[in-house]
Scaffold this active site. Structure first.
Site, PDB file in Angstrom:
ATOM      1  N   GLU A  89      32.228  41.810  41.271  1.00  0.00           N
ATOM      2  CA  GLU A  89      33.355  41.796  40.269  1.00  0.00           C
ATOM      3  C   GLU A  89      33.596  43.155  39.572  1.00  0.00           C
ATOM      4  OE1 GLU A  89      34.907  39.026  38.645  1.00  0.00           O
ATOM      5  OE2 GLU A  89      35.128  39.652  36.543  1.00  0.00           O
ATOM      6  N   ASP A  90      32.482  43.813  39.099  1.00  0.00           N
ATOM      7  CA  ASP A  90      32.338  44.875  38.228  1.00  0.00           C
ATOM      8  C   ASP A  90      32.513  46.242  39.278  1.00  0.00           C
ATOM      9  OD1 ASP A  90      32.060  43.224  36.324  1.00  0.00           O
ATOM     10  OD2 ASP A  90      29.889  43.674  35.963  1.00  0.00           O
TER      11      ASP A  90
END
Ligand code: MN
Length: 745
Positions: A89-90
């Protein structure tokens, strides 16, 4: 050591994950320490340069989560996934699920994928039903329950460090924790995590209440410090006399549990009488009962407060003995007694049992594990409870429903096989009606695609959309969507419907030999409209236009009115049809059926087709058994009418609308032929659905069965064709049902 990651290891000793390494090294279970270190270093390099709101390097969060995961006794892959859980996600530019798969294998990739998908959830301003959907979906999504365990650890650390976030964010996260994650932890029996989550959430949601209760607790403990100490010492002495190896815990109640009690029972803090509790942890079940005997000997017990959760465990596997007694200073307190093993289960729930040497990949494996846990806690009285729990858990994990996200994070539950059109109508009829396309996980998808649990679905709408197409009625799976589409045609296309309906009715009137005058037409049509239950002529046109009423039904009413309005002598009797029409002026309802020229005759329903009110019907004059009513399209009726010998025995028949619109509606037998995949819950799903709809089941039979498929013959009681259709569409939504046809009983 040749690659950069390893050089880093050398330069930077594994200081931050020392705790984890110490635990796994000391463990009896087999851990792949090299893999754990590799996952840590990879996560660290990916999060390099990222910082938490608190200013700490981002990697401190995955490390903390991995520590909690390790303390739960989860396996190597879970610890790796904990390190990597935020990377996809990051750090989308640097890694992906596929890269994780190639580096760490299928399981780690699957766990991180599951954790990443959970991030869209949003419970703010949600109704309770939607929140329950979210909980169910979380379980359904985590085909592997380790995903939930890791997620709970992630959430726990986020809650512990929530203080630095902005107020709005704190509130949203705390709400989500209170409504979704704490109940999930409870459901999985993970008491310790549940309690900490609740306390933390409460401290953000009602900081004043939280502070008040905690200071009350401190005050009360302070006041009665001696009471607690004396009681503990006293109990400990006695237990030692009996040579019992025990641990004694003195402070048991949490801030949230007391806060909740005050709130629910509307009591002041001082009115809560089971505030004090001690917990005695022993080695064997027998010692539990021995300890209980000692307690009851030492103190006066309060009647009705003793609970034996050892012989009857709670549904989430909790086992313990509970009793409340009066202390020597007259202060009541609760005593909980359990073995160390029971204590582990009480604190860590299923996680305490979950052995992940190989990882559970298939349904069978998970079933086996559940069965194993079930055996483990299977006691004489507890068996039924436990089974229920396991059943509930399994249903949740392998749900027959599909849970799909809206882009805002709402969760919509759909029956299996439902399409994107169903999804659109489940959000709102306006969304369905304006749908021009759809995206699944950001990719354009055809609107008849069936989404999977965890998919994020975005419906593309346009105010210039032309509205649903009639084909959609054949595609949609839910009766809700079908009804809304029909509704649209009824409303939105009124002008068009009226135009079509008017033409059809004019055509029908034109078939009469003598053309009625304008005034007569008006009278005929408005009288027919009234008799057919329509508000006015336009309504009738509209209904004909969107096929809300069968044209044959309308035609026969028009004919009746035509005969009444246009005087018989005015039309020359020239053809056979007209002769019959003229002669058949006495029409009387018999058993809800009007049969031409069959006044007072007994009417019965043919068993071959079981007609329902609303079906087009035809009567057959039997020899000596009255008139039998068939569906017009019943094969017997179709072939019979072609037989010249029978030609004059077939009579026009119709349902008496007036009779059906008044009073109690009788039930008609109707047969349903159900093709389905042979599934263990099929029959119970069907009977449950029928019971829900209050449909009488008159008979059930198996027509044919193979390994995989089954044909069931159901006979049910039915009011009319609309009722039949609603039963049909509900049954068609049952999982594993392939097709249903009107059949013979
Ligand atoms: Mn996280």
């Amino acid at each position: 050591m040749s690659n950069t990651a390893d050089i880093k290891t050398a330069e930077l000793p594994l200081q931050p994950i020392e705790k984890i390494l110490a635990v796994v090294t000391a463990s009896e279970k087999h851990y792949d320490i090299e893999k754990i270190e590799r996952a840590f270093l990879y996560a660290k390099s990916l999060h390099e340069g990222q910082y938490r709101v608190s200013g700490e390097p981002y990697i401190s969060h995955p490390i903390a989560v991995a520590e909690i995961v390790t303390s739960l006794g989860l396996d190597t892959d879970s610890i790796c996934a904990a390190f990597l859980h935020d990377t996809v996600e990051d750090c989308p530019d640097k890694t992906s699920i596929d890269i994780l798969r190639s580096r760490f294998g299928d399981d780690v990739a699957m766990l991180v994928d599951g954790l990443t998908k959970m991030k869209v959830i949003n419970v703010e301003d949600k109704e309770e039903a939607n929140i329950e959907n979210i909980r169910k979906m979380l379980l359904a999504m985590s085909k592997d329950i380790r995903v939930i365990f890791i997620k709970l650890c992630d959430r726990l650390h986020n809650m512990r460090t929530l203080g630095v976030k902005a107020e709005a964010k704190r509130r949203a996260t705390a709400l989500e924790t209170m409504y979704v994650y704490a109940p999930l932890a409870h459901r999985l029996g993970m008491q310790r995590i549940k309690q900490e989550l609740e306390n933390l959430a409460l401290s953000y949601l009602d900081p004043i209440g939280y502070a008040e209760v905690s200071s009350d607790i401190e005050r009360k403990y302070g006041q009665n410090q001696n009471f607690i100490e004396n009681t503990r010492t006293y109990v400990a002495e006695k237990l030692e006399e009996y040579d019992i190896n025990f641990t004694l815990e003195g402070r048991v109640k949490t801030v949230y549990s007391i806060y909740r009690k005050m709130f629910k029972q509307n009591k002041s803090f001082d009115e809560i009488y089971d505030f004090y509790a001690i917990r005695i942890i022993v080695n064997t079940e027998l010692e539990c009962y021995t300890a209980l005997g000692i307690i009851h000997e030492l103190f006066k017990s309060i009647p009705g407060r003793f609970k034996d959760y050892i012989s009857t465990p709670k549904p989430n596997m909790y086992q313990s003995l509970h009793t409340t007694v009066i202390g020597r200073d007259g202060i009541p307190f609760e005593v909980q007694i359990r073995t160390r093993e029971m204590h582990e289960i009480a604190e860590y729930g299923i996680a305490a049992h979950w052995k992940y040497k190989s990882g559970a990949k298939s349904k069978e494996e998970i079933d086996q594990k559940l069965a194993w846990i079930s055996r483990l806690i299977d006691t004489e009285n507890g068996a039924a409870d436990t089974e229920d729990f396991m059943q509930a858990l399994k249903i949740d994990i392998f749900s027959d429903e599909t849970f799909v996200f809206t882009p805002k994070g709402d969760v919509i539950a759909l029956p299996q096989g439902a399409t994107l059109i169903d999804f659109a109508y489940a959000i709102h009829s306006q969304v369905g009606n304006r749908m021009v396309g759809a995206k699944i996980n950001g990719m354009i998808a055809p609107i008849d695609r069936v989404p999977q649990t965890g998919d994020i679905v975005e419906i593309l709408t346009s105010s210039a959309a032309k509205g649903p197409s009639r084909d959609w009625l054949k595609i949609v799976k839910t009766s809700e969507a079908r009804a809304k589409i029909r509704q649209w045609f009824k409303k939105e296309k009124r002008a068009e419907n009226i135009k079509i309906g008017r033409e059809e009715i004019e055509n029908a009137l034109a078939r009469f030999r003598v053309k009625p005058t304008e005034e007569q037409i008006e009278e005929i049509v408005s009288a027919a409209a009234k008799k057919l239950g329509m508000a006015d002529v336009e309504d009738l046109y509209n209904a004909v236009g969107y096929s809300g009423i069968a044209m044959t039904k309308v035609s026969s009413k028009l004919k009746q009115e035509y005969e009444r309005v246009v005087k018989p002598e005015e039309h020359p009797i020239t053809d056979v049809e007209q002769v019959q029409t003229h002669e058949l002026k006495h029409r009387k309802s018999t058993g809800g059926i009007i049969v031409d020229d069959a006044d007072g005759c007994e009417v019965k329903f043919a068993k071959c087709c079981n007609p329902l009110p609303g079906d087009e019907i035809i009567g057959f004059v039997t020899k000596g058994y009255g008139i039998s009513i068939h569906k017009k399209d019943c094969p017997n009726a179709v072939s019979g009418q072609k037989n010249p010998e029978q030609a004059d025995r077939w009579l026009h028949a119709e349902w008496d609308i007036e009779e059906f619109s008044s009073g109690a509606k009788p039930l008609y037998e109707v047969g349903l032929q159900i093709w389905a995949e042979n599934d263990i819950r099929l029959l119970s799903n069907i009977t449950t659905a029928l019971a829900d709809m209050k449909v009488t089941l008159l008979g059930i039979n198996t027509k044919k069965r193979t390994e995989s498929d089954i044909i069931l013959l159901l006979t049910v009681g039915c009011k009319n064709i609309d009722h039949y259709n609603s039963i049909l569409s509900r049954l068609k939504n049952i999982p594993h049902v392939l097709n249903i046809e009107r059949g013979t009983a």
